[in-house]
Design a protein around this motif. Structure first.
Motif, short mmCIF file in Angstrom:
data_model
loop_
_atom_site.label_atom_id
_atom_site.label_comp_id
_atom_site.label_asym_id
_atom_site.label_seq_id
_atom_site.Cartn_x
_atom_site.Cartn_y
_atom_site.Cartn_z
N ASP A 111 167.28 32.37 66.13
CA ASP A 111 166.09 31.56 66.41
C ASP A 111 165.27 32.08 67.59
O ASP A 111 164.22 31.52 67.90
CB ASP A 111 166.54 30.13 66.77
CG ASP A 111 166.26 29.14 65.66
OD1 ASP A 111 165.64 29.54 64.66
OD2 ASP A 111 166.65 27.98 65.81
N ASN A 112 165.76 33.09 68.26
CA ASN A 112 165.02 33.62 69.41
C ASN A 112 163.69 34.16 68.89
O ASN A 112 163.62 34.80 67.86
CB ASN A 112 165.86 34.74 70.04
CG ASN A 112 165.20 35.30 71.29
OD1 ASN A 112 165.25 36.49 71.53
ND2 ASN A 112 164.58 34.46 72.07
N ASP A 113 162.61 33.88 69.61
CA ASP A 113 161.25 34.14 69.11
C ASP A 113 160.52 35.14 70.01
O ASP A 113 160.84 35.25 71.19
CB ASP A 113 160.48 32.82 69.14
CG ASP A 113 160.41 32.30 70.55
OD1 ASP A 113 159.49 32.66 71.28
OD2 ASP A 113 161.34 31.55 70.96
N ALA A 127 157.69 34.87 71.30
CA ALA A 127 156.79 34.24 72.27
C ALA A 127 157.47 34.04 73.64
O ALA A 127 156.79 33.76 74.62
CB ALA A 127 156.31 32.89 71.73
N HIS A 128 158.78 34.20 73.70
CA HIS A 128 159.48 33.85 74.95
C HIS A 128 159.36 34.91 76.04
O HIS A 128 159.61 34.63 77.21
CB HIS A 128 160.97 33.61 74.66
CG HIS A 128 161.76 34.87 74.48
ND1 HIS A 128 161.73 35.63 73.34
CD2 HIS A 128 162.62 35.54 75.32
CE1 HIS A 128 162.52 36.68 73.47
NE2 HIS A 128 163.08 36.66 74.65
N VAL A 129 158.99 36.12 75.64
CA VAL A 129 159.17 37.27 76.55
C VAL A 129 158.48 37.11 77.92
O VAL A 129 159.12 37.31 78.96
CB VAL A 129 158.74 38.58 75.84
CG1 VAL A 129 158.83 39.77 76.78
CG2 VAL A 129 159.63 38.80 74.61
N THR A 133 160.69 34.02 79.73
CA THR A 133 162.12 34.28 79.94
C THR A 133 162.33 35.53 80.79
O THR A 133 163.20 35.56 81.67
CB THR A 133 162.82 34.45 78.58
OG1 THR A 133 162.59 33.29 77.79
CG2 THR A 133 164.29 34.70 78.74
N HIS A 134 161.51 36.56 80.53
CA HIS A 134 161.73 37.86 81.18
C HIS A 134 160.75 38.10 82.33
O HIS A 134 160.39 39.24 82.64
CB HIS A 134 161.69 38.98 80.13
CG HIS A 134 162.72 38.77 79.07
ND1 HIS A 134 164.07 38.72 79.35
CD2 HIS A 134 162.61 38.53 77.75
CE1 HIS A 134 164.75 38.47 78.24
NE2 HIS A 134 163.88 38.34 77.25
N ARG A 135 160.35 37.00 82.95
CA ARG A 135 159.44 37.05 84.09
C ARG A 135 160.03 37.87 85.23
O ARG A 135 159.37 38.74 85.81
CB ARG A 135 159.23 35.58 84.52
CG ARG A 135 158.35 35.33 85.68
CD ARG A 135 158.39 33.81 85.96
NE ARG A 135 157.88 33.54 87.29
CZ ARG A 135 156.62 33.21 87.52
NH1 ARG A 135 155.76 33.09 86.54
NH2 ARG A 135 156.21 32.99 88.76
N GLU A 143 168.78 36.85 81.37
CA GLU A 143 167.63 35.97 81.15
C GLU A 143 167.70 35.31 79.76
O GLU A 143 167.41 34.12 79.61
CB GLU A 143 166.33 36.77 81.31
CG GLU A 143 166.08 37.19 82.76
CD GLU A 143 164.97 38.22 82.90
OE1 GLU A 143 164.31 38.24 83.96
OE2 GLU A 143 164.76 39.05 81.98
N ASP A 144 168.06 36.11 78.76
CA ASP A 144 168.16 35.54 77.40
C ASP A 144 169.32 34.54 77.31
O ASP A 144 169.22 33.51 76.64
CB ASP A 144 168.34 36.66 76.37
CG ASP A 144 167.03 37.37 76.05
OD1 ASP A 144 165.99 36.69 76.00
OD2 ASP A 144 167.05 38.60 75.87
N TYR A 145 170.42 34.86 77.96
CA TYR A 145 171.58 33.97 77.96
C TYR A 145 171.19 32.62 78.56
O TYR A 145 171.51 31.55 78.03
CB TYR A 145 172.70 34.64 78.76
CG TYR A 145 174.04 33.93 78.87
CD1 TYR A 145 174.16 32.70 79.53
CD2 TYR A 145 175.20 34.50 78.36
CE1 TYR A 145 175.39 32.07 79.67
CE2 TYR A 145 176.44 33.88 78.50
CZ TYR A 145 176.52 32.67 79.16
OH TYR A 145 177.73 32.05 79.30
FE LIG Z 1 164.59 38.04 75.31
#
Ligand SMILES: [Fe+2]
Ligand code: FES
Length: 388
Positions: free
Chosen positions: A168-170, A172-174, A177-179, A324-326
């Motif tokens: 489900d990871n999308d 749009a999160h980058v 989440t990865h700020r 970050e993803d975790y």
């Molecule tokens: Fe990610």
């Protein structure tokens, strides 16, 4: 078949619809380099415990978890030739699960004993197995990853969340989440919201991502559980590698059980010759760097004992992305346990993947034909080849 059965994407034990569906595909079960000749390992995948071993001749085999005699765990046994001997009383099994030796018993008895076995093949640095019924389809090929370059199967990511959190990871999160990793590599805050569209293709779901003033890019999802990306920044190695290289990557998302999952990762870095060897060495050093693991750091952040901004600045961008993803995906909890979602425009990929999955589960439950997915070459080349 109740509607809830094909709507349920999270439960994957034997007999569940999602579990049956995942078992119609070859799935990775181990990294090839982690299983030397004559070695064994217990594994758990799709809620099933199994025994993996490699014969002294080099062939990998996957058989039942327990011995047919009195149920001892086979992975603690030893390998001789191409057979695994049970540590308890020495019964031995070959890769097809046939009992080939029973010390002190009548010759004929062993011919009546057989345990479960599954076909194995190796590809892209991973051991794949087919856990489904009937004869297996041919192993999927990903020609984008058969090009020259440094091909590495990364450290598998074992996370305490359902595997579907990862599917489900999308895209749009980058920027959010990865700020922190974007700040560390470029010194700038990432851009904001992105426009995102998703469409069903011959291989699964293709997402198109664009944001004002930046080149668009594509994220490819191969049904049922594989992401193909071209990653910049998230590169194992030095900080310069994260700034200058890009990586074509496949991620397989798989349940261990309903509360834990594993991701197998294959990277192709477009470096050859001496440059490739030098990168391999930087990558090895980065993978083996001392210090807490990404999982330990991410769990400390979720507990409130650490901030992502305070993670050791020498950590690789690969590991920082992992953390970050975790934080966000494990932080979601299970589908059933979280409050009702509010899916929005940026969730086009999430909605489409779930719809396609549920359509296929419904077809499976009704005995109708499933869509036959194909993995075309050239998906990697759709994305720009420079980092940044
Ligand atoms: Fe990610
Ligand atoms: S339990 Fe395996 S040989 Fe006895």
């Amino acid at each position: 078949m109740a509607e809830a059965d094909y709507m349920d994407l999270e439960h994957t034990g034997p007999g569940t619809l999602a579990g049956r569906y995942l078992r119609t595909f070859w799935q990775p079960v181990f990294r090839s380099k982690d299983l030397g000749p004559g070695r064994t390992s217990p594994i758990q995948i799709l809620n099933e415990k199994l025994t993996l071993f490699r014969g002294e001749g080099g062939e990998a085999h996957l058989i039942a978890f327990r011995c047919a005699h009195r149920g001892s765990q086979l992975s603690v046994g030893w390998v001789e030739g191409d057979a695994l001997h049970c540590r308890y009383h020495g019964w031995a099994y070959d890769g097809s699960g046939r009992c080939v030796e029973q010390p002190g018993e009548d010759e004929a008895f062993k011919d009546r004993v057989r345990i479960q076995s599954y076909p194995c093949e190796e590809y892209l640095g991973l051991i794949f197995a087919y856990l489904g019924e009937g004869s297996p389809p041919s192993l999927r090929r990903f020609e984008d990853f058969e090009r020259p370059g440094v091909l590495e199967a990364g450290v598998p990511e074992i996370w305490p969340c359902n595997y579907f959190n990862r599917i489900d990871n999308d895209p749009a999160h980058v920027p959010f989440t990865h700020r922190e990793s974007t700040l560390r590599t470029s010194g700038r805050l990432p851009g904001g919201a992105r426009n995102l569209t998703a469409e069903e293709t011959e291989f699964g779901v293709m997402s198109t991502v664009s944001s004002p003033g930046r080149p668009g890019f594509y994220v490819h999802f191969h049904m049922p559980n594989i992401n193909q990306t071209r990653s910049v920044v998230r590169v194992e190695g030095s900080i310069e590698d994260a700034r200058n290289l890009y990586v074509d990557r496949l991620f397989w998302r798989l349940p261990i059980d309903d509360d834990n999952c594993i991701s197998y990762v294959v990277d192709l870095v477009p470096l050859t010759g001496e440059a490739g060897e030098a990168y391999r060495e930087r990558r090895r050093q980065s993978e083996e760097a001392a210090g807490p693991s990404p999982n330990e750091l991410a769990a400390a952040i979720l507990r409130g004992d650490l901030r992502v901004e305070d993670v050791d600045p020498s950590i690789s961008m690969y590991k920082l992305f992992w953390i970050e993803d975790y934080m966000t995906q494990v932080g979601q909890g299970s589908m059933a346990g979280r409050p009702p979602e509010h899916l929005a425009r940026a969730d086009a990929t999430v909605s489409l993947k779930r719809r396609v999955w549920q359509r296929e589960l419904k077809a499976l439950s009704e005995g109708r034909p499933l869509k036959q997915w194909t993995d075309p070459p050239g998906l990697a080349a759709m994305n720009a080849t420079t980092a940044g």
